[in-house]
Design a protein around this motif. Structure first.
Motif, PDB file in Angstrom:
ATOM      1  N   PRO A 174       0.812  -1.234   0.000  1.00 23.81           N
ATOM      2  CA  PRO A 174       0.000   0.000   0.000  1.00 23.81           C
ATOM      3  C   PRO A 174       0.839   1.274   0.000  1.00 23.81           C
ATOM      4  O   PRO A 174       0.477   2.247  -0.673  1.00 23.81           O
ATOM      5  CB  PRO A 174      -0.818  -0.133   1.292  1.00 23.81           C
ATOM      6  CG  PRO A 174      -0.896  -1.602   1.547  1.00 23.81           C
ATOM      7  CD  PRO A 174       0.427  -2.135   1.102  1.00 23.81           C
ATOM      8  N   GLY A 175       1.942   1.270   0.740  1.00 23.84           N
ATOM      9  CA  GLY A 175       2.803   2.452   0.763  1.00 23.84           C
ATOM     10  C   GLY A 175       3.409   2.742  -0.606  1.00 23.84           C
ATOM     11  O   GLY A 175       3.522   3.903  -1.009  1.00 23.84           O
ATOM     12  N   LEU A 176       3.789   1.692  -1.316  1.00 23.60           N
ATOM     13  CA  LEU A 176       4.347   1.872  -2.655  1.00 23.60           C
ATOM     14  C   LEU A 176       3.288   2.395  -3.625  1.00 23.60           C
ATOM     15  O   LEU A 176       3.576   3.219  -4.492  1.00 23.60           O
ATOM     16  CB  LEU A 176       4.922   0.544  -3.165  1.00 23.60           C
ATOM     17  CG  LEU A 176       6.167   0.025  -2.441  1.00 23.60           C
ATOM     18  CD1 LEU A 176       6.521  -1.370  -2.917  1.00 23.60           C
ATOM     19  CD2 LEU A 176       7.350   0.984  -2.661  1.00 23.60           C
ATOM     20  N   ILE A 177       2.058   1.900  -3.463  1.00 20.86           N
ATOM     21  CA  ILE A 177       0.965   2.380  -4.320  1.00 20.86           C
ATOM     22  C   ILE A 177       0.711   3.864  -4.060  1.00 20.86           C
ATOM     23  O   ILE A 177       0.585   4.670  -4.993  1.00 20.86           O
ATOM     24  CB  ILE A 177      -0.314   1.558  -4.077  1.00 20.86           C
ATOM     25  CG1 ILE A 177      -0.106   0.107  -4.557  1.00 20.86           C
ATOM     26  CG2 ILE A 177      -1.501   2.186  -4.808  1.00 20.86           C
ATOM     27  CD1 ILE A 177      -1.261  -0.816  -4.212  1.00 20.86           C
ATOM     28  N   LEU A 178       0.673   4.248  -2.780  1.00 16.31           N
ATOM     29  CA  LEU A 178       0.434   5.654  -2.423  1.00 16.31           C
ATOM     30  C   LEU A 178       1.564   6.558  -2.925  1.00 16.31           C
ATOM     31  O   LEU A 178       1.342   7.718  -3.257  1.00 16.31           O
ATOM     32  CB  LEU A 178       0.277   5.796  -0.906  1.00 16.31           C
ATOM     33  CG  LEU A 178      -0.999   5.197  -0.303  1.00 16.31           C
ATOM     34  CD1 LEU A 178      -0.956   5.268   1.213  1.00 16.31           C
ATOM     35  CD2 LEU A 178      -2.231   5.932  -0.834  1.00 16.31           C
ATOM     36  N   ALA A 179       2.775   5.988  -2.971  1.00 10.09           N
ATOM     37  CA  ALA A 179       3.927   6.770  -3.441  1.00 10.09           C
ATOM     38  C   ALA A 179       3.992   6.835  -4.959  1.00 10.09           C
ATOM     39  O   ALA A 179       4.865   7.518  -5.510  1.00 10.09           O
ATOM     40  CB  ALA A 179       5.224   6.158  -2.889  1.00 10.09           C
ATOM     41  N   GLY A 180       3.086   6.139  -5.642  1.00  8.94           N
ATOM     42  CA  GLY A 180       3.067   6.145  -7.105  1.00  8.94           C
ATOM     43  C   GLY A 180       4.111   5.247  -7.731  1.00  8.94           C
ATOM     44  O   GLY A 180       4.370   5.332  -8.936  1.00  8.94           O
ATOM     45  N   ALA A 181       4.705   4.358  -6.923  1.00  6.22           N
ATOM     46  CA  ALA A 181       5.771   3.491  -7.442  1.00  6.22           C
ATOM     47  C   ALA A 181       5.227   2.303  -8.224  1.00  6.22           C
ATOM     48  O   ALA A 181       5.936   1.729  -9.058  1.00  6.22           O
ATOM     49  CB  ALA A 181       6.635   2.986  -6.281  1.00  6.22           C
ATOM     50  N   VAL A 182       3.991   1.904  -7.947  1.00  5.60           N
ATOM     51  CA  VAL A 182       3.389   0.779  -8.672  1.00  5.60           C
ATOM     52  C   VAL A 182       2.728   1.347  -9.924  1.00  5.60           C
ATOM     53  O   VAL A 182       1.527   1.623  -9.963  1.00  5.60           O
ATOM     54  CB  VAL A 182       2.363   0.021  -7.798  1.00  5.60           C
ATOM     55  CG1 VAL A 182       1.792  -1.168  -8.555  1.00  5.60           C
ATOM     56  CG2 VAL A 182       3.016  -0.445  -6.502  1.00  5.60           C
TER      57      VAL A 182
END
Length: 246
Positions: A180-188
């Motif tokens: 979830p943190g990666l998704i929120l950071a736009g990394a996914v």
């Protein structure tokens, strides 16, 4: 046609997956430093996390019967608590400084493990919970959830099969917590998903090769390999952290 960079990433995934297959850990610690030489570091971390989520879905079905369930549950619960603590601690210390400190702590712990070998299995529930909290904190600080969990199982004296299965599923949980943190950071994004997709065959093949090698090991041989992999991981993490200051 795949680019040269993509082919190199796939090769790195294969060798990291072999390490994961034989030891039950070390995939991200091996893959991220190598892959980040070819793609941005955040993309390398995202790739490692997503691949562990993908392969973890399979592990749920193939390894659940071998997991030491009481310790696994406590480790997972502790990680849920510890991950936000590690993220919060980043305000006081950088991720690279944290990697250096974690590497030193791991090497000190390995020195103790080399001198201590349990005569009989004795998993301790309270220690499992503490190891989970530490793993979560390490994950939040420096994306390194592995060392406390690995040290716990090597000290608990569980069988090689139980240790490996429990670690593989624990890192699946840690990857789920990180997603979830990666998704929120736009990394996914599209690039990360494409690189994940084309790397899945190498992940599967490397894991199969490592699992085949693991089947030939006895408990003592597995413990030796696990300690060596931990030492290599600590050196890689320390080097990655120190490289920023050199």
């Amino acid at each position: 046609m795949l680019s040269a960079t993509t082919l190199l990433v796939i090769t790195a995934v294969f060798f990291s997956a072999f390490l994961r297959g034989i030891a039950g850990f070390g995939f991200a610690l091996a893959a991220v430093p190598i892959v980040s030489l070819m793609v941005p570091p955040i993309e390398a971390v995202t790739l490692a996390v997503l691949l562990q989520v993908v392969v973890g879905c399979r592990d749920l079905f193939t390894l659940h019967g071998h997991v030491h369930k009481p310790s696994f549950a406590r480790l997972s619960l502790g990680a849920i608590v510890g991950t936000p603590v590690g993220i919060f601690a980043l305000s006081a210390v950088s991720a690279d400084a944290a990697r250096v400190m974690i590497a030193l702590a791991v090497l000190a712990g390995l020195t103790l493990l080399l001198r201590y070998k349990p005569a009989r299995p004795h998993p301790h529930g309270g220690l499992a919970l503490l190891a989970g909290v530490a793993s979560g904190a390490f994950s939040g600080l420096a994306a390194m959830p592995g060392p406390p969990a690995v040290a716990y199982y090597l000290g608990a004296g569980t069988t090689a099969m139980q240790t490996r299965a429990s670690l593989l599923l624990f890192f699946f949980v840690a990857s789920l917590l990180a997603t979830p943190g990666l998704i929120l950071a736009g990394a996914v994004n599209g690039d990360a998903l494409w690189l994940t997709l084309v790397s899945v065959p190498a992940l599967a093949l490397g894991t199969w090769a490592g699992t085949t090698a693991f089947a030939r090991l006895d408990n003592a041989q597995y413990r030796t390999i696990a300690i060596v992999v931990m030492a290599i991981s600590a050196v890689l993490a320390g080097w990655r952290g120190l490289s920023v200051y050199l």
